[in-house]
Design an enzyme around this catalytic site. Structure first.
Site, PDB file in Angstrom:
ATOM      1  N   GLY A  34       8.767  -6.834  26.194  1.00 56.07           N
ATOM      2  CA  GLY A  34       8.719  -6.723  24.739  1.00 56.07           C
ATOM      3  C   GLY A  34       7.602  -5.821  24.234  1.00 56.07           C
ATOM      4  O   GLY A  34       7.559  -5.487  23.041  1.00 56.07           O
ATOM      5  N   LYS A 192      -1.619 -10.510 -16.314  1.00 55.54           N
ATOM      6  CA  LYS A 192      -0.960 -11.206 -15.195  1.00 55.54           C
ATOM      7  C   LYS A 192      -1.863 -12.302 -14.650  1.00 55.54           C
ATOM      8  O   LYS A 192      -3.064 -12.098 -14.488  1.00 55.54           O
ATOM      9  CB  LYS A 192      -0.681 -10.163 -14.112  1.00 55.54           C
ATOM     10  N   ASP A 219       3.851  -0.079 -10.984  1.00 54.44           N
ATOM     11  CA  ASP A 219       2.851  -0.791 -10.182  1.00 54.44           C
ATOM     12  C   ASP A 219       2.627  -0.038  -8.877  1.00 54.44           C
ATOM     13  O   ASP A 219       3.408   0.859  -8.532  1.00 54.44           O
ATOM     14  CB  ASP A 219       3.328  -2.224  -9.900  1.00 54.44           C
TER      15      ASP A 219
HETATM   16  C1  R5P Z   1      -1.318  -6.682  -6.874  1.00 48.72           C
HETATM   17  O1  R5P Z   1      -2.165  -6.809  -7.754  1.00 48.72           O
HETATM   18  C2  R5P Z   1      -0.463  -5.475  -6.757  1.00 48.72           C
HETATM   19  O2  R5P Z   1      -0.852  -4.497  -7.656  1.00 48.72           O
HETATM   20  C3  R5P Z   1       0.994  -5.805  -6.975  1.00 48.72           C
HETATM   21  O3  R5P Z   1       1.177  -6.207  -8.316  1.00 48.72           O
HETATM   22  C4  R5P Z   1       1.464  -6.894  -6.086  1.00 48.72           C
HETATM   23  O4  R5P Z   1       1.138  -6.590  -4.755  1.00 48.72           O
HETATM   24  C5  R5P Z   1       2.955  -7.102  -6.205  1.00 48.72           C
HETATM   25  O5  R5P Z   1       3.319  -8.165  -5.390  1.00 48.72           O
HETATM   26  P1  R5P Z   1       4.624  -9.015  -5.674  1.00 48.72           P
HETATM   27  O6  R5P Z   1       5.784  -8.074  -5.721  1.00 48.72           O
HETATM   28  O7  R5P Z   1       4.682  -9.945  -4.496  1.00 48.72           O
HETATM   29  O8  R5P Z   1       4.416  -9.745  -6.950  1.00 48.72           O
END
Ligand code: R5P
Length: 291
Positions: A34, A192, A219
């Site tokens: 593996g 958030k 994002d």
């Molecule tokens: C965290 O602050 C990053 O900017 C993204 O918002 C985060 O990694 C997104 O993760 P998920 O899709 O699991 O909410």
């Protein structure tokens, strides 16, 4: 010569096309137990110094533990073939979000990975890591490439009074760069909250002006899709025209894709730091400027 990791083959080919570097043919096999048997087939002609006098560019998104190991193997194969200089491009760096020990007893995983990567290279290039400060974890020079401007490319030309919205203040710079590259529109952000024990995310739309507009949610990473699906949810009842999602790293783990599609989206796109069906724009032109 560009040595592609198995998760960065398309990007490597685009980078080779955009530079005068040759593209190596790499085989990604396994031994019977593996363990990974990664081999640069283009160097299998018996010439032990095949890369003498050349720069080797390892391009490898470390999207899994195996991919981390593959990166180390490609670095070593480059040295073995006599490369003068090894540059390691990590389009998406796994473990980069673990940039501190969040609980007693935990490691700083990003630092551990960075130290290992540094042993086999003269230089590292990262594409939009979540925390730019992780460059300090590398023991060799580490350059950053900001992929945010590429996020404008897949968007339709005629967006209606667009607003580029980040799910939190930390990502508003990415939204602004994407907006600038698109050429018009506003930029804003939501608020958030994440419960790290359950993984659940709550988004508060705050004062973001989205009514009657096309909204582009922006994002750096879409991982589980929790952040983006909650952001889409926060748009409901606010007279939004169309909603799009763009991100630099479309990790899309588990049922993220279903979550987003069922939340009601006009489109979702990311870059080719990760090879997904939504990887509609390439970071190769940005990387090519470095070689
Ligand atoms: C965290 O602050 C990053 O900017 C993204 O918002 C985060 O990694 C997104 O993760 P998920 O899709 O699991 O909410």
């Amino acid at each position: 010569m560009i040595l592609p990791g198995s998760h960065s083959q398309s990007l490597s080919a685009r980078l080779a096309a955009a530079t005068d570097h040759r593209l190596a043919r790499v085989s990604y096999d396994r031994f019977p137990d593996g363990e990974l048997c990664t081999a640069v087939a283009s160097l299998a002609d018996g010439n032990e110094a095949a890369l003498a006098g050349e720069e080797a560019v390892v391009v490898c998104s470390t999207v899994s533990s195996d991919a981390h190991l593959e990166l180390l193997q490609l670095q070593d194969a480059a040295r073995e073939a006599g490369a003068d200089r090894v540059t390691t491009v990590i389009p998406y760096m796994g473990y980069a979000r673990q940039d501190e020990a969040f609980k007693p007893g935990q490691p700083v995983s990003a630092r551990a990975v960075a130290r290992a990567v540094s042993t086999g290279t003269d230089r590292v290039v990262l594409v939009s890591p979540h925390e730019p400060d992780i460059t300090a974890f590398f023991d060799v020079p580490c350059d950053l490439v900001n992929a945010a401007p590429r996020l404008a490319e897949p968007l339709p030309d005629g967006l209606d009074d667009p607003v580029f919205v980040a799910p939190d203040e930390g990502a508003v710079g990415i939204a602004e760069r994407a907006r600038d590259a698109y050429g018009r529109g506003a930029a804003d952000y939501f608020e958030k909250e994440r419960d790290y024990d359950s993984g659940s995310v709550t988004i508060h739309p705050g004062n973001a002006d989205v009514s009657g507009r096309d909204v582009v949610l922006v994002d750096d990473i879409v991982a589980t899709g929790a952040t983006m699906s909650e952001s889409i949810e926060a748009l409901h009842g606010r007279d939004v025209n169309r909603a799009y999602v763009v991100c630099i790293h479309p990790l899309l783990v588990g049922n993220a894709r279903t979550k987003l599609e069922s939340a009601g989206l006009a489109g979702i796109w990311g870059t080719d730091t990760l090879e997904r069906d939504v990887s509609a724009t390439s970071v190769a032109p940005l990387l090519a400027d470095l070689f």
